[in-house]
Design a protein around this motif. Structure first.
Motif, short mmCIF file in Angstrom:
data_model
loop_
_atom_site.label_atom_id
_atom_site.label_comp_id
_atom_site.label_asym_id
_atom_site.label_seq_id
_atom_site.Cartn_x
_atom_site.Cartn_y
_atom_site.Cartn_z
N TYR A 257 -22.06 -10.49 1.12
CA TYR A 257 -20.99 -11.29 0.80
C TYR A 257 -19.79 -10.44 1.69
CZ TYR A 257 -18.54 -11.25 -2.89
OH TYR A 257 -18.19 -10.17 -4.07
N MET B 56 -15.85 -11.83 2.17
CA MET B 56 -15.04 -12.76 2.08
C MET B 56 -13.39 -12.83 2.84
SD MET B 56 -15.23 -16.60 0.69
CE MET B 56 -17.01 -15.43 -0.35
N SER C 82 -10.42 -14.87 1.85
CA SER C 82 -9.36 -15.54 0.78
C SER C 82 -7.60 -15.83 1.00
CB SER C 82 -9.59 -15.31 -0.79
OG SER C 82 -11.19 -15.30 -0.64
N ASN D 115 -24.23 -13.45 -10.98
CA ASN D 115 -24.80 -14.67 -10.22
C ASN D 115 -25.61 -15.41 -10.69
OD1 ASN D 115 -25.02 -14.96 -6.77
ND2 ASN D 115 -26.76 -14.30 -7.40
N GLN E 123 -19.59 -17.31 -10.05
CA GLN E 123 -19.86 -15.93 -10.03
C GLN E 123 -18.86 -15.23 -10.99
OE1 GLN E 123 -19.91 -15.03 -5.68
NE2 GLN E 123 -22.26 -14.68 -5.34
N ASP F 160 -15.88 -16.96 -9.51
CA ASP F 160 -15.72 -18.08 -8.20
C ASP F 160 -16.85 -18.90 -7.88
OD1 ASP F 160 -14.36 -16.03 -7.19
OD2 ASP F 160 -15.37 -14.96 -6.56
N ARG G 228 -18.68 -20.94 -5.03
CA ARG G 228 -19.24 -20.39 -4.32
C ARG G 228 -20.61 -21.42 -3.87
NH1 ARG G 228 -23.12 -14.96 -2.44
NH2 ARG G 228 -24.76 -15.79 -2.48
N ASN H 182 -23.14 -22.63 -0.54
CA ASN H 182 -23.29 -21.81 0.41
C ASN H 182 -23.67 -22.75 1.88
OD1 ASN H 182 -24.50 -19.47 -0.39
ND2 ASN H 182 -25.79 -20.08 -1.65
N CYS I 76 -20.52 -19.52 3.46
CA CYS I 76 -20.31 -19.80 2.23
C CYS I 76 -18.24 -20.33 2.55
CB CYS I 76 -20.72 -18.52 1.55
SG CYS I 76 -19.94 -17.30 1.00
N ASN J 191 -15.60 -20.31 -0.93
CA ASN J 191 -15.76 -20.08 -2.56
C ASN J 191 -14.05 -20.74 -2.88
OD1 ASN J 191 -17.10 -17.46 -3.88
ND2 ASN J 191 -14.45 -17.40 -3.66
N ARG K 131 -22.47 -14.49 5.05
CA ARG K 131 -23.34 -13.67 3.85
C ARG K 131 -24.08 -12.84 5.32
NH1 ARG K 131 -26.64 -17.95 1.21
NH2 ARG K 131 -25.94 -19.08 3.40
#
Length: 269
Positions: free
Chosen positions: A49, A51, A53, A145, A157, A207, A209, A211, A217, A219, A266
């Protein structure tokens, strides 16, 4: 001749049968491949992934201390967090990750002015904030995960990371005004921002997440970032209207709690 014709017809029928069976086999094979492809594209999890944020950064300890009588107080309040992160699963449950992060913290000008006025009666103070405290750095580490649903739509996560970070000190001006015998005298001091040297840093957090469709995704993360040593600021300039009037040195222990919201892409089946 009749035998030869019958043999020829039998051969044609066999070839026609084989051709039909071959076409049927290929048709079924193609359909199976396409079905597997569609099924794969709808899988709820990917190995990697990327990300982006945004969120809030809440200072802790001396950085958040609002008492100016404490020489180590940072007078910082909740600010902003921005980060770019990436991760990749090595197994179904363990992955590696990297992150660039930046946190900025606000200073409450009114609180600073009121405390100075209380300490020095008869003098009015105004404070102008140009920028507050800041942290910026890179981190590397690992994460777990753990799907929370059978469909893997929601995943926890937990992560642990280490790296390095730089601190930046605030940039602000203080203006003092005092009236004596009908005459008002005003002076302004401007402390410039300065960077610190790099120090080791670490992160502990988790985290959640979610999906979404296809490869996207969402988060939600909460974590603690701490710097292993005080950030040191040396020869920080203080100016007035005529220019440089002096320099100052100080240290600051920096740590914060962050709540972030991210959108990720992802990749990697």
């Amino acid at each position: 001749l009749k035998f030869h014709f019958m043999k020829k017809q039998t051969t044609l029928n066999i070839l026609k049968g084989l051709s039909f069976q071959t076409l049927l086999f290929f048709a079924l094979s193609i359909n199976t491949v396409l079905a597997q492809k569609d099924s794969s594209s709808n899988r709820s999890d990917y190995k990697g992934y990327i990300m982006f944020s945004l969120g809030t950064a809440s200072p802790l300890g001396d950085l958040a201390d609002q008492n100016m009588n404490n020489p180590n107080s940072g007078m910082a309040s909740t600010g902003a967090d921005v980060r770019l992160s990436a991760g990749y699963l090595l197994t179904d449950y363990v992955g590696i990750c990297a992150m660039y992060h930046g946190e900025s913290f606000l200073l409450i000008a009114q609180s600073m002015a009121e405390q100075m006025a209380s300490a020095y009666p008869g003098t009015a103070y105004t404070v102008a904030i140009n920028s507050g405290w800041g942290i910026g750095g890179m981190m590397f580490g690992g994460y777990g995960n753990f799907p929370l649903t059978k469909s893997k739509k929601i995943i926890a996560q937990p992560k642990l990371m280490i790296g390095f970070a730089l601190g930046t000190s605030p940039d602000f001006s203080i203006t003092a005004s005092r009236t004596t015998g009908g005459i008002t005298q005003t002076s302004t001091a401007h402390q410039l921002s300065a960077p610190s040297q790099a120090v080791a840093s670490f992160l502990i957090g988790n985290d959640f997440r979610f999906n979404l469709k296809k490869r996207w995704c969402f988060n939600i993360g909460i974590d603690y970032i701490g710097l292993s040593a005080k950030t040191k600021y040396r020869d920080v300039e203080i100016n007035d209207k005529n220019g440089l009037v002096g320099t100052t040195n100080f240290d600051m222990k920096m740590s914060c709690i962050n709540v972030t919201f991210g959108l990720g892409f992802r990749f990697g089946k």
